[in-house]
Design a protein around this motif. Structure first.
Motif, short mmCIF file in Angstrom:
data_model
loop_
_atom_site.label_atom_id
_atom_site.label_comp_id
_atom_site.label_asym_id
_atom_site.label_seq_id
_atom_site.Cartn_x
_atom_site.Cartn_y
_atom_site.Cartn_z
N TRP A 160 0.81 -1.22 0.00
CA TRP A 160 0.00 0.00 0.00
C TRP A 160 0.84 1.27 0.00
O TRP A 160 0.31 2.36 0.21
N ARG A 291 -5.51 5.28 1.21
CA ARG A 291 -5.31 3.96 0.60
C ARG A 291 -5.03 2.93 1.68
O ARG A 291 -5.55 1.80 1.63
N ASP A 352 -11.82 -4.01 -2.30
CA ASP A 352 -11.38 -2.86 -3.09
C ASP A 352 -9.99 -3.12 -3.64
O ASP A 352 -9.14 -3.73 -2.98
N SER A 353 -9.74 -2.67 -4.85
CA SER A 353 -8.42 -2.84 -5.47
C SER A 353 -8.08 -1.60 -6.28
O SER A 353 -8.90 -0.68 -6.40
N TYR A 354 -6.89 -1.58 -6.83
CA TYR A 354 -6.40 -0.43 -7.60
C TYR A 354 -5.83 -0.94 -8.91
O TYR A 354 -5.17 -1.98 -8.95
N GLY A 358 -3.53 3.55 -10.32
CA GLY A 358 -3.90 3.94 -8.97
C GLY A 358 -5.36 4.26 -8.78
O GLY A 358 -5.76 4.75 -7.72
N ASN A 359 -6.20 4.00 -9.78
CA ASN A 359 -7.64 4.26 -9.65
C ASN A 359 -8.28 3.17 -8.81
O ASN A 359 -7.96 1.98 -8.92
N VAL A 360 -9.25 3.57 -7.97
CA VAL A 360 -9.92 2.65 -7.08
C VAL A 360 -10.95 1.82 -7.84
O VAL A 360 -11.76 2.37 -8.59
N ASN A 413 -4.45 10.99 -9.08
CA ASN A 413 -5.57 10.44 -8.33
C ASN A 413 -5.86 11.17 -7.03
O ASN A 413 -6.69 10.70 -6.24
#
Length: 419
Positions: A160, A291, A352-354, A358-360, A413
């Motif tokens: 992270w 994050r 949740d992932s990226y 780096g977008n969620v 982001n």
């Protein structure tokens, strides 16, 4: 002699009157329960043998995990048969409890599902929850040495992009029906009655620490202060690593927890910069901290979507609510740390992932429960921190925009920063 005779007559009259007032039972056993535990056992066997997916949806465990858990708790929940009736098997006791946790159904509803009286179910659920907590204690363990803490820190740094992080901390209100004669003791700022679940998670969505039972009326700054973790951090007895400089920097900074505005900032806990009109470095810091902090938010969300007892006010006494909540915490870690069950408990896309930029990418658990159904957040209250604490946050802020700490996608982001 006459007096003695009169006393005897009076005694007989009292006995006769007492017998007349005694209410006769309508039946020894309702026809609904005539099959006894056999109905529930047959139901479990049919699901286990013919519908593995249905069994998993019914109990939230695969048949293999169910049998393994039964071996761990069976000795504590097994009862002996009597001359009057056969006992409820341990497997059925465990299934009743897991179904209660998975659905949040009332004891009356479970009575018609399993053909077992709600009075028996009301005793079974707390007993099995206590057995689960006792059997799975090793699955929720706060690091007790510097080496164990460094393992947690490494997970946050590599996964992270947040160095020196000891864990993600957050608290939630678990709603319940107002206990009798409790007044405003459990009344929270949202107008409901609750107890607080405070949790710390590692980078792999597992609980490192959980505290349950603080009354909903307690100020949000005081929730953390009532925990043993707070005392250990304050007394410097938590065995966390000593202050060290961030990679490529010279200023020593402590190892910290990441939280939101519900907590007071300190030398071992950081939260975002307040306000909206922030410069780019501060917005980057808020984004990077968010994050890491989303881990515990995902943990609570997954647990609520799988164990839907959290989505309804629990009609139980506070001590039993604590027991139910803790059993779900231990079951969450049990199912996450088992490599086989993890795939079934949290399949790909649940968390949740990226993406590479780096977008969620929001996890499916957010779609499984409505916004109104989620656990209530602790109330955010502005609090002043010492200048030293602000300097620590500023050092992290400077690191994240430096050559050593920056990541390529963070500037694209920062608009997604969660205040």
């Amino acid at each position: 002699m006459e007096d003695i005779a009169l006393c005897g007559v009076s005694a007989c009259l009292v006995v006769i009157v007492g017998e007349k007032k005694r209410k006769r039972k309508r039946w020894w056993c309702r026809k609904l329960f005539g099959e006894g535990p056999r109905f529930g056992v047959e139901l479990l066997n049919k699901l286990r043998m013919n519908d593995a997916m249905g069994f998993r949806n019914f109990t939230r465990l695969t048949p293999i995990d169910f049998e393994e858990l039964l071996l761990m708790v069976g000795g504590q929940i097994t009862k002996e048969d009597t001359k009057f009736r056969e006992t409820i098997p341990a497997s059925l006791r465990l299934a009743i409890t897991l179904r209660f946790l998975a659905s949040g159904d009332s004891y009356t509803s479970l009575m018609y599902t399993f053909r077992i009286s709600k009075q028996a179910i009301s005793r079974i659920v707390p007993e099995v929850c206590e057995a689960i907590i006792s059997a799975l204690k090793q699955y929720v363990k706060t690091p007790s040495s510097e080496a164990e803490w460094r393992t947690v820190v490494h997970g946050f740094e590599t996964g992270w992009n947040f160095p020196h992080c000891l864990g993600s901390i957050d608290g939630k209100h678990v709603q319940m029906v107002a206990p009798d004669r409790s007044g405003s003791l459990y009344y929270n700022y949202k107008g409901t009655f609750s107890i607080v679940l405070l949790g710390v998670a590692d980078a792999n969505y597992n609980f490192l620490y959980a505290d349950v039972g603080c009354q909903g009326r307690i100020s949000d700054g005081g929730v953390f202060k009532y925990t043993s973790l707070y005392n250990n951090l304050e007394n410097k007895s938590a065995h966390v690593p000593k202050c060290e400089a961030l990679p490529g920097r010279t200023e020593p900074v402590p190892y910290i927890l990441v939280g939101d505005d519900a907590f007071a900032m300190s030398t071992y806990l950081l939260k975002p910069y307040p306000g909206c009109a922030l410069d780019i470095p501060k917005r980057v810091f808020n984004y990077r901290l968010s994050r890491a902090r989303r881990i515990i938010e995902n943990v609570f969300g997954i647990m609520s979507s799988k164990f839907r007892v959290f989505l309804k006010p629990m009609a139980l006494q506070p001590c039993k609510v604590e027991c139910v909540v803790l059993s779900c915490v231990y079951l969450h870690n049990y199912l996450r740390k088992n490599s086989v069950s993890r795939q079934n408990y949290t399949p790909p896309g649940t968390l949740d992932s990226y993406d590479a930029d780096g977008n969620v990418i929001e996890g499916s658990w957010r779609r499984d429960i409505n916004e109104r159904d989620r656990l209530l957040d602790l109330m955010a209250i502005p609090r002043r921190a010492s200048a030293n604490v602000h300097n620590i946050r500023d050092e992290f802020c400077s690191y994240f925009v430096s050559q050593q700490g920056a990541v390529s996608w963070q500037y694209d982001n920062i608009r997604h920063v969660v205040q």
